[in-house]
Motif scaffolding. Structure first.
Motif, PDB file in Angstrom:
ATOM      1  N   GLY A 110     -12.854   0.304 -12.810  1.00 17.25           N
ATOM      2  CA  GLY A 110     -13.231   0.683 -11.444  1.00 17.25           C
ATOM      3  C   GLY A 110     -14.009  -0.458 -10.811  1.00 17.25           C
ATOM      4  N   PRO A 111     -14.560  -0.218  -9.608  1.00 14.80           N
ATOM      5  CA  PRO A 111     -15.284  -1.292  -8.929  1.00 14.80           C
ATOM      6  C   PRO A 111     -16.397  -1.896  -9.796  1.00 14.80           C
ATOM      7  N   ALA A 112     -17.183  -1.056 -10.479  1.00 14.79           N
ATOM      8  CA  ALA A 112     -18.297  -1.610 -11.276  1.00 14.79           C
ATOM      9  C   ALA A 112     -17.757  -2.544 -12.359  1.00 14.79           C
ATOM     10  N   GLY A 113     -16.680  -2.142 -13.041  1.00 10.85           N
ATOM     11  CA  GLY A 113     -16.109  -2.953 -14.115  1.00 10.85           C
ATOM     12  C   GLY A 113     -15.561  -4.270 -13.588  1.00 10.85           C
ATOM     13  N   ILE A 114     -14.842  -4.195 -12.483  1.00 10.75           N
ATOM     14  CA  ILE A 114     -14.224  -5.435 -11.980  1.00 10.75           C
ATOM     15  C   ILE A 114     -15.278  -6.342 -11.328  1.00 10.75           C
ATOM     16  N   TYR A 115     -16.273  -5.759 -10.674  1.00 11.84           N
ATOM     17  CA  TYR A 115     -17.371  -6.601 -10.177  1.00 11.84           C
ATOM     18  C   TYR A 115     -18.125  -7.233 -11.349  1.00 11.84           C
ATOM     19  N   ALA A 116     -18.204  -6.535 -12.477  1.00 16.99           N
ATOM     20  CA  ALA A 116     -18.870  -7.124 -13.658  1.00 16.99           C
ATOM     21  C   ALA A 116     -18.044  -8.312 -14.159  1.00 16.99           C
ATOM     22  N   ALA A 117     -16.710  -8.154 -14.185  1.00 15.82           N
ATOM     23  CA  ALA A 117     -15.851  -9.268 -14.609  1.00 15.82           C
ATOM     24  C   ALA A 117     -16.043 -10.456 -13.677  1.00 15.82           C
ATOM     25  N   GLU A 118     -16.112 -10.168 -12.382  1.00 13.44           N
ATOM     26  CA  GLU A 118     -16.293 -11.250 -11.399  1.00 13.44           C
ATOM     27  C   GLU A 118     -17.634 -11.953 -11.613  1.00 13.44           C
ATOM     28  N   ALA A 119     -18.687 -11.156 -11.848  1.00 11.80           N
ATOM     29  CA  ALA A 119     -20.018 -11.743 -12.055  1.00 11.80           C
ATOM     30  C   ALA A 119     -20.033 -12.585 -13.336  1.00 11.80           C
ATOM     31  N   LEU A 120     -19.279 -12.156 -14.369  1.00  7.50           N
ATOM     32  CA  LEU A 120     -19.220 -12.936 -15.611  1.00  7.50           C
ATOM     33  C   LEU A 120     -18.593 -14.306 -15.338  1.00  7.50           C
ATOM     34  N   LEU A 121     -17.522 -14.312 -14.545  1.00  6.92           N
ATOM     35  CA  LEU A 121     -16.870 -15.590 -14.226  1.00  6.92           C
ATOM     36  C   LEU A 121     -17.802 -16.471 -13.400  1.00  6.92           C
ATOM     37  N   LYS A 122     -18.457 -15.846 -12.412  1.00  7.23           N
ATOM     38  CA  LYS A 122     -19.311 -16.630 -11.507  1.00  7.23           C
ATOM     39  C   LYS A 122     -20.532 -17.165 -12.224  1.00  7.23           C
ATOM     40  N   GLN A 123     -21.155 -16.314 -13.028  1.00 14.23           N
ATOM     41  CA  GLN A 123     -22.408 -16.731 -13.662  1.00 14.23           C
ATOM     42  C   GLN A 123     -22.181 -17.409 -15.000  1.00 14.23           C
ATOM     43  N   GLY A 124     -21.078 -17.073 -15.699  1.00 11.93           N
ATOM     44  CA  GLY A 124     -20.869 -17.594 -17.056  1.00 11.93           C
ATOM     45  C   GLY A 124     -19.989 -18.813 -17.104  1.00 11.93           C
ATOM     46  N   ILE A 161     -15.414 -18.501 -19.930  1.00  9.74           N
ATOM     47  CA  ILE A 161     -15.689 -17.146 -20.415  1.00  9.74           C
ATOM     48  C   ILE A 161     -14.387 -16.327 -20.401  1.00  9.74           C
ATOM     49  N   LYS A 162     -14.238 -15.441 -21.383  1.00  3.85           N
ATOM     50  CA  LYS A 162     -13.032 -14.595 -21.448  1.00  3.85           C
ATOM     51  C   LYS A 162     -13.464 -13.137 -21.287  1.00  3.85           C
ATOM     52  N   VAL A 163     -12.810 -12.445 -20.370  1.00  3.89           N
ATOM     53  CA  VAL A 163     -13.185 -11.057 -20.104  1.00  3.89           C
ATOM     54  C   VAL A 163     -11.955 -10.160 -20.240  1.00  3.89           C
ATOM     55  N   ASP A 164     -12.034  -9.168 -21.109  1.00  2.00           N
ATOM     56  CA  ASP A 164     -10.994  -8.139 -21.178  1.00  2.00           C
ATOM     57  C   ASP A 164     -11.530  -6.896 -20.496  1.00  2.00           C
ATOM     58  N   VAL A 165     -10.775  -6.390 -19.504  1.00  2.46           N
ATOM     59  CA  VAL A 165     -11.164  -5.158 -18.820  1.00  2.46           C
ATOM     60  C   VAL A 165     -10.264  -4.048 -19.364  1.00  2.46           C
ATOM     61  N   LEU A 166     -10.868  -3.134 -20.116  1.00  6.65           N
ATOM     62  CA  LEU A 166     -10.093  -2.064 -20.758  1.00  6.65           C
ATOM     63  C   LEU A 166     -10.243  -0.765 -19.967  1.00  6.65           C
TER      64      LEU A 166
END
Ligand code: NAP
Length: 450
Positions: free
Chosen positions: A16-30, A34-39
């Motif tokens: 959902g939005p929280a999960g995908i915004y978290a993925a975006e923040a990981l890319l931006k800040q990390g 960084i590798k992100v799997d959204v399950l």
């Protein structure tokens, strides 16, 4: 901020939005490595944007386009049809990733705790919303819309959505993405009068002005408010003074209170100062008993001992959502959230749980708009990256190997794109808008080929 290359592997649970915004923040800040799997438990991404935002709210739904760009970023993968607690455990996730962020939202209805709540015809708004949004778990639900009057309990934005969908005609929703079964059911609806009921006053209502105003723009339903409900006690008057959202709501409501009823075929009564005490009926809902309320000196709602009975063949309980506990993850049973400090999960002794984080409604409760989750997820990611040593190579197990070993038939991003294309094609075939949701698990499975 300088971005440091970081080969961390992170699992985000919930797309959902929280999960995908978290993925975006990981890319931006990390950084780019960084590798992100959204399950997700479902084969489709976007969570509440797809299965919570009302079908006629196209501009809010367009947030999916933004979320899509994140999911398609290098380093991000979508893995659908994987259920935490069934296919994998939190211990598995910690074996496979450096850290996990749970973003599973709040999908269960809160209870009223009054007699008659379980009678047929008493409906949780969460079920009704899932149904009209075409959630695959809700496509088999049936609601009796052959009644004259419906009561919606609660004056939050979900109540406003539910009222609007009940008040609109099927024709008004034809261009939306609502599944065909919804359009057919609404075409047969006999509901002519809808009551939306707040247990406190108009100054305490939770809806936002923009959403409220839409009720006054309904083509086929006239809105009415009782002038006596708009009389403000000193605490409410002070709220009007200090809070511009309250001022906005009161302006709209006072405008409606000054209107003469017109002859539109449906009618919406927005009521305040009434709390439900009993849902009554012989084998199914027939009426709703309400007690008139007032605010006491502490600003809390209290009964006045004066009662009113409303005829209603359907009662929709829209009194908020709650999260459910995740297996193996601490949970606050009173607040229905995962205890956390800036997104770090906290164990019952108050210590942070290594590697486990939360974002979104399961972190803070069901509040705010979709965009609120962006800053919320960014805070969690700041905590995560501060805790994990940068540049550490991942040495855990592979999630792909584990899912294969267990025979989990997961859905890839390409599988979702198949569903996406089938929904666009269905809309074209039916001559209905940009998209029509596929109805149910089987229809989606037929597309992704499980
Ligand atoms: P909400 O905003 O918390 O509203 C819940 C409503 O239920 C309140 O009016 C509350 O009254 C009432 N309520 C609670 N317990 C009750 C009881 N026992 N008896 C009678 N009434 C009771 O929750 P929501 O409407 O489910 O919305 C959840 C979140 O999603 C909100 O942040 C909302 O803004 C957001 N949302 C946004 C949109 C949009 O932006 N278009 C659309 C849908 C949802 P009290 O205040 O007295 O407790």
């Amino acid at each position: 901020m300088a971005v440091v290359a970081n080969p961390l592997q992170i699992a985000v649970i919930g797309s959902g939005p929280a999960g995908i915004y978290a993925a975006e923040a990981l890319l931006k800040q990390g950084g780019p490595d960084i590798k992100v799997d959204v399950l997700d438990r479902l084969p489709t991404p976007y969570g509440l944007v797809r299965y919570g935002v009302a079908p006629d709210h196209k501009s809010i739904k367009s947030i999916a386009k933004y979320l899509q760009r994140v999911l398609e970023s290098p380093g991000v993968r979508f893995i659908g049809c994987v259920e935490l607690g069934k296919d994998i455990t939190s211990a598995d996730l910690l074996d496979c990733y450096d850290a996990v962020i749970y973003c599973t939202g709040a999908m269960v209805d809160r209870q009223l705790g009054i007699p008659g709540e379980d009678l047929p015809g008493s409906v949780a708004a969460t079920d009704f919303v899932n149904w009209y949004c075409g959630h695959p778990d809700a496509t088999g639900l049936e609601f009796d819309l052959s009644v004259d009057e419906a009561a919606v309990i609660g004056v939050g934005n979900v109540a406003v959505d539910v009222v609007r969908i009940l008040a609109k005609t099927a024709d008004e929703l034809r261009e939306s993405d609502a599944p065909e079964y919804v359009i057919e059911a609404l075409a047969d609806s006999k509901i002519r009068r809808i009551h939306m009921i707040g247990r406190r006053g108009p100054a305490q209502a939770k809806f936002t002005t923009k959403e409220l105003r839409e009720l006054g723009e309904l083509e086929n339903a006239a809105v009415s408010v009782r002038p006596e409900d708009m009389e403000l006690d000193p605490a409410s008057a002070a709220l009007e003074e200090s809070d511009r959202h309250v001022r906005g709501n009161l302006k709209v409501l006072r405008g409606w209170a000054a209107l003469e009823p017109d002859d539109r075929p449906r009618r919406l009564d927005v009521r305040f100062w009434l709390r439900p005490v009993e849902i009554r009926g012989d084998g199914r809902v027939e009426e709703l008993r309400l007690e008139r309320t007032a605010l006491n000196d502490d600003g809390r709602v209290t009964g006045t001992g004066s009662y009113e009975v409303l005829p209603a063949g359907m009662v929709l309980r829209s009194v908020g959502y709650k999260s459910v506990p995740l297996p193996g993850v601490p949970f606050d049973e009173r607040r229905y959230v995962v205890p956390n400090d800036a997104g770090r999960i906290i164990d019952p002794d108050g210590a942070p749980v290594p590697g486990e984080y939360v974002a979104g409604w399961i972190k803070r409760g069901p509040t705010g708009v979709v965009g609120t989750n962006k800053s919320d997820a960014a805070e969690t990611v700041r905590s995560l990256l501060a805790d994990l040593p940068a540049g550490r190579p991942h040495e855990g197990k592979s999630i792909d190997g584990l899912l294969e070993e267990r025979g989990v038939a997961c859905v890839t991003y390409t599988g979702w794109l198949g569903i996406d294309a089938a929904e666009i094609a269905l809309a074209e075939k039916l001559g209905r808008g940009e998209r029509v949701k596929l109805a149910g698990w089987d229809a989606m499975r037929a597309v992704w080929g499980a």
